[in-house]
Design an enzyme around this catalytic site. Structure first.
Site, PDB file in Angstrom:
ATOM      1  N   ASN A  30     -15.168   0.084   8.331  1.00 17.83           N
ATOM      2  CA  ASN A  30     -13.999   0.011   7.467  1.00 17.83           C
ATOM      3  C   ASN A  30     -13.505  -1.434   7.514  1.00 17.83           C
ATOM      4  OD1 ASN A  30     -10.564   1.097   8.046  1.00 17.83           O
ATOM      5  ND2 ASN A  30     -11.424   0.119   6.254  1.00 17.83           N
ATOM      6  N   ASN A  71     -11.022   4.686  -3.056  1.00 20.57           N
ATOM      7  CA  ASN A  71     -12.299   4.672  -2.337  1.00 20.57           C
ATOM      8  C   ASN A  71     -13.281   5.576  -3.067  1.00 20.57           C
ATOM      9  OD1 ASN A  71     -11.335   3.087   0.078  1.00 20.57           O
ATOM     10  ND2 ASN A  71      -9.910   4.810   0.144  1.00 20.57           N
ATOM     11  N   MET A  77     -10.126  -1.369   2.866  1.00 20.48           N
ATOM     12  CA  MET A  77     -11.236  -0.827   2.147  1.00 20.48           C
ATOM     13  C   MET A  77     -11.937   0.211   3.005  1.00 20.48           C
ATOM     14  SD  MET A  77     -12.915  -4.386   1.277  1.00 20.48           S
ATOM     15  CE  MET A  77     -13.363  -3.537  -0.156  1.00 20.48           C
ATOM     16  N   CYS A  78     -12.213   1.306   2.365  1.00 17.28           N
ATOM     17  CA  CYS A  78     -12.886   2.436   3.024  1.00 17.28           C
ATOM     18  C   CYS A  78     -11.923   3.183   3.960  1.00 17.28           C
ATOM     19  CB  CYS A  78     -14.117   2.011   3.801  1.00 17.28           C
ATOM     20  SG  CYS A  78     -15.295   1.025   2.862  1.00 17.28           S
ATOM     21  N   ARG A  79     -12.230   4.421   4.157  1.00 12.37           N
ATOM     22  CA  ARG A  79     -11.559   5.283   5.131  1.00 12.37           C
ATOM     23  C   ARG A  79     -12.663   6.056   5.839  1.00 12.37           C
ATOM     24  NH1 ARG A  79      -6.474   3.783   6.039  1.00 12.37           N
ATOM     25  NH2 ARG A  79      -7.849   1.955   6.085  1.00 12.37           N
TER      26      ARG A  79
END
Length: 290
Positions: free
Chosen positions: A115, A41, A1-3
């Protein structure tokens, strides 16, 4: 999850780092190549950057997907910076915090991003939350897991920990309280970058003495990207990248550098010589990076 991504180097338009590369953070918002958890995302994004002569970064954050923000497209085209941190968000759970939950978080000269996700949130971190002064709990920018992680780190920084110590200590505390958490953390003060790899991917690209990029995943196919091993602390500047297993971070960074010649380094045992600055990190003519 997330970058997320942090950059130190010569001044560049934000878009050259965040939008133009073939697999940029912009594209990673809908088509990440190495993301292990989640696929899109689109729950917010943000960028923080430093202007020459001002240690306090500017910040732009929004609730929706980065690709739907025309104002960001203009901003990225004209704003230039030699240091930045940017992130695109995949929310852990639904919430009403909106823009306030989007990284980067900030305090003073610091920019921060998380992240990952906290196992058993929020109950698992209740004991750690109780170690914070009540005023800091009441001042949380959002009610998501990343905001509490940032509060725990900030508490350590204000107590005198250096950046790497603050990240490492927080990761080890959370991992003990909430096993199985993913804790890839990214922190910059505009001069250095500290990061942890814990449960998700982390990479760096360096041209020693000129620039360094630390990111969740490579934004292009440059062969000089190096993956950071899991459960590792990264400390970087424009001149060096040092990697230390997180189990070995009890001593201050300065002591470890003085006593551990075997630390991973971009200068010792690192990647081969880099391209000329004019082509560093960018596709050469005729090169297909799709």
């Amino acid at each position: 999850m997330c970058r997320h991504l942090a950059y130190l180097g010569p001044e560049e338009p934000l878009g050259r780092l965040l939008v133009e590369p073939a697999h940029s953070l912009f594209r990673q918002s809908w088509a990440p190549r190495r993301q292990r958890h989640g696929t899109v995302n689109a729950d917010g994004f943000g960028v923080g950057w430093y202007a020459e002569g001002d240690p306090v970064p500017g910040r732009y954050r929004r609730t929706g997907p980065i690709w739907g923000d025309q104002s960001f497209a203009d901003l990225a085209r004209v704003v230039r910076s030699g240091a930045l941190l940017a992130a695109v968000r995949d929310a852990t759970v639904a919430g009403a915090d909106g823009e306030a939950a989007a990284a980067p978080y900030t305090a003073g000269s610091w920019l921060f991003s998380h992240n990952g996700a906290i196992s058993g949130w929020p109950r698992s971190l209740a004991p750690l939350a109780q170690t914070l002064p009540p005023a800091e709990l009441l001042s949380l920018e959002a009610r998501c897991d990343s905001a509490l992680v940032w509060a725990l780190i900030l508490n350590r920084l204000r107590a005198g920990d250096e950046e790497g110590q603050a990240l490492a200590g927080t990761v080890l505390d959370i991992a003990a309280a909430a096993p199985g958490s993913r804790l890839n953390l990214l922190l910059t003060n505009g001069e250095t970058i500290a990061a942890t790899a814990w449960g998700d991917t982390l990479w760096y690209l360096t041209e020693p003495g000129r620039r360094t990029v630390v990111a969740s995943e490579p934004y292009d196919d440059d062969p000089h990207w190096q993956e950071v091993p899991d459960r590792t602390l990264l400390a970087a500047s424009r001149t060096d990248v040092l990697l230390t297993p997180l189990k070995d971070v009890d001593a201050p960074m300065a002591e470890r550098l003085a006593s551990s010649p075997t630390l991973g380094s971009a200068r010792a045992g690192g990647p081969p010589s880099h391209k000329e600055p004019s082509t560093w990190g960018r596709p050469t003519q005729g090169e297909n990076r799709a």
